[in-house]
Design a protein around this motif. Structure first.
Motif, PDB file in Angstrom:
ATOM      1  N   PRO A 275      60.551  93.131 -12.555  1.00  0.00           N
ATOM      2  CA  PRO A 275      59.782  92.978 -13.736  1.00  0.00           C
ATOM      3  C   PRO A 275      58.935  93.984 -13.763  1.00  0.00           C
ATOM      4  O   PRO A 275      58.344  94.542 -15.040  1.00  0.00           O
ATOM      5  N   GLU A 276      58.174  94.599 -12.597  1.00  0.00           N
ATOM      6  CA  GLU A 276      57.365  95.622 -12.879  1.00  0.00           C
ATOM      7  C   GLU A 276      58.070  96.904 -13.392  1.00  0.00           C
ATOM      8  O   GLU A 276      57.279  97.561 -14.193  1.00  0.00           O
ATOM      9  N   MET A 277      59.159  97.166 -12.925  1.00  0.00           N
ATOM     10  CA  MET A 277      59.751  98.351 -13.328  1.00  0.00           C
ATOM     11  C   MET A 277      60.235  98.254 -14.922  1.00  0.00           C
ATOM     12  O   MET A 277      59.879  99.311 -15.503  1.00  0.00           O
ATOM     13  N   GLN A 278      60.592  96.937 -15.515  1.00  0.00           N
ATOM     14  CA  GLN A 278      60.915  96.903 -16.719  1.00  0.00           C
ATOM     15  C   GLN A 278      59.547  96.842 -17.803  1.00  0.00           C
ATOM     16  O   GLN A 278      59.602  97.492 -18.533  1.00  0.00           O
ATOM     17  N   ARG A 279      58.396  96.433 -17.114  1.00  0.00           N
ATOM     18  CA  ARG A 279      57.150  96.633 -17.632  1.00  0.00           C
ATOM     19  C   ARG A 279      56.955  98.161 -17.945  1.00  0.00           C
ATOM     20  O   ARG A 279      56.253  98.477 -19.077  1.00  0.00           O
ATOM     21  N   GLY A 280      57.266  98.881 -16.983  1.00  0.00           N
ATOM     22  CA  GLY A 280      56.930 100.531 -17.006  1.00  0.00           C
ATOM     23  C   GLY A 280      57.863 100.998 -18.236  1.00  0.00           C
ATOM     24  O   GLY A 280      57.424 101.783 -18.910  1.00  0.00           O
ATOM     25  N   VAL A 281      58.990 100.481 -18.335  1.00  0.00           N
ATOM     26  CA  VAL A 281      59.893 100.940 -19.350  1.00  0.00           C
ATOM     27  C   VAL A 281      59.355 100.338 -20.837  1.00  0.00           C
ATOM     28  O   VAL A 281      59.115 101.283 -21.895  1.00  0.00           O
TER      29      VAL A 281
ATOM     30  N   LYS B  75      63.945 104.326 -19.733  1.00  0.00           N
ATOM     31  CA  LYS B  75      64.952 103.295 -19.406  1.00  0.00           C
ATOM     32  C   LYS B  75      66.073 103.524 -18.377  1.00  0.00           C
ATOM     33  O   LYS B  75      66.311 102.893 -17.590  1.00  0.00           O
ATOM     34  N   ASN B  76      66.728 104.673 -18.393  1.00  0.00           N
ATOM     35  CA  ASN B  76      67.742 105.069 -17.784  1.00  0.00           C
ATOM     36  C   ASN B  76      67.214 105.392 -16.502  1.00  0.00           C
ATOM     37  O   ASN B  76      68.042 105.187 -15.459  1.00  0.00           O
ATOM     38  N   THR B  77      66.099 105.682 -16.011  1.00  0.00           N
ATOM     39  CA  THR B  77      65.485 106.180 -14.745  1.00  0.00           C
ATOM     40  C   THR B  77      65.369 104.819 -14.063  1.00  0.00           C
ATOM     41  O   THR B  77      65.713 104.887 -12.940  1.00  0.00           O
ATOM     42  N   VAL B  78      64.869 103.683 -14.755  1.00  0.00           N
ATOM     43  CA  VAL B  78      64.428 102.516 -14.095  1.00  0.00           C
ATOM     44  C   VAL B  78      65.818 101.774 -13.853  1.00  0.00           C
ATOM     45  O   VAL B  78      66.079 101.381 -12.706  1.00  0.00           O
ATOM     46  N   ALA B  79      66.890 101.729 -14.783  1.00  0.00           N
ATOM     47  CA  ALA B  79      68.057 101.375 -14.468  1.00  0.00           C
ATOM     48  C   ALA B  79      68.828 102.030 -13.362  1.00  0.00           C
ATOM     49  O   ALA B  79      69.403 101.295 -12.402  1.00  0.00           O
ATOM     50  N   ARG B  80      68.679 103.028 -13.059  1.00  0.00           N
ATOM     51  CA  ARG B  80      69.364 104.145 -11.920  1.00  0.00           C
ATOM     52  C   ARG B  80      68.502 103.635 -10.694  1.00  0.00           C
ATOM     53  O   ARG B  80      69.233 103.200  -9.698  1.00  0.00           O
ATOM     54  N   LYS B  81      67.355 103.339 -10.678  1.00  0.00           N
ATOM     55  CA  LYS B  81      66.359 103.172  -9.562  1.00  0.00           C
ATOM     56  C   LYS B  81      66.800 101.579  -9.019  1.00  0.00           C
ATOM     57  O   LYS B  81      67.055 101.323  -7.937  1.00  0.00           O
ATOM     58  N   TYR B  82      66.819 100.672  -9.902  1.00  0.00           N
ATOM     59  CA  TYR B  82      67.111  99.335  -9.822  1.00  0.00           C
ATOM     60  C   TYR B  82      68.488  99.143  -9.397  1.00  0.00           C
ATOM     61  O   TYR B  82      68.912  98.430  -8.345  1.00  0.00           O
TER      62      TYR B  82
END
Length: 87
Positions: free
Chosen positions: A56-62, A69-76
């Motif tokens: 959720p923290e990563m999604q909040r950053g997006v 969003k693609n950076t977070v998707a890749r990391k997750y």
């Protein structure tokens, strides 16, 4: 240097936002590091819980616009795959 009132205000605003956004990115990094540390220790239960807290923290950053969003998707995706490999 800025010579219009709007440009001067924009500079002031950008500096305030820089602090807020920097704190937000730092918080996300901390959550990701907790997941990576749990993966390194080999504890799947702790890693899974850390990943659930980080997502959720990563999604909040997006949603706040500090990360793409693609950076977070890749990391997750990579973190999820690493946690699954602990089995």
């Amino acid at each position: 240097m800025a010579n219009t009132p709007q440009a001067k205000k924009r500079i002031r605003r950008n500096e305030r936002r820089k602090v807020i956004n920097g704190n937000r990115v730092s918080r996300i990094r901390t959550f990701v590091k907790k997941v990576e540390a749990a993966i390194a220790s080999g504890d799947k239960a702790v890693a899974t819980e850390a990943l659930k807290a980080a997502q959720p923290e990563m999604q909040r950053g997006v949603s706040k616009g500090v990360l793409h969003k693609n950076t977070v998707a890749r990391k997750y995706s990579r973190l999820t795959k690493a946690v699954a490999a602990l089995g």
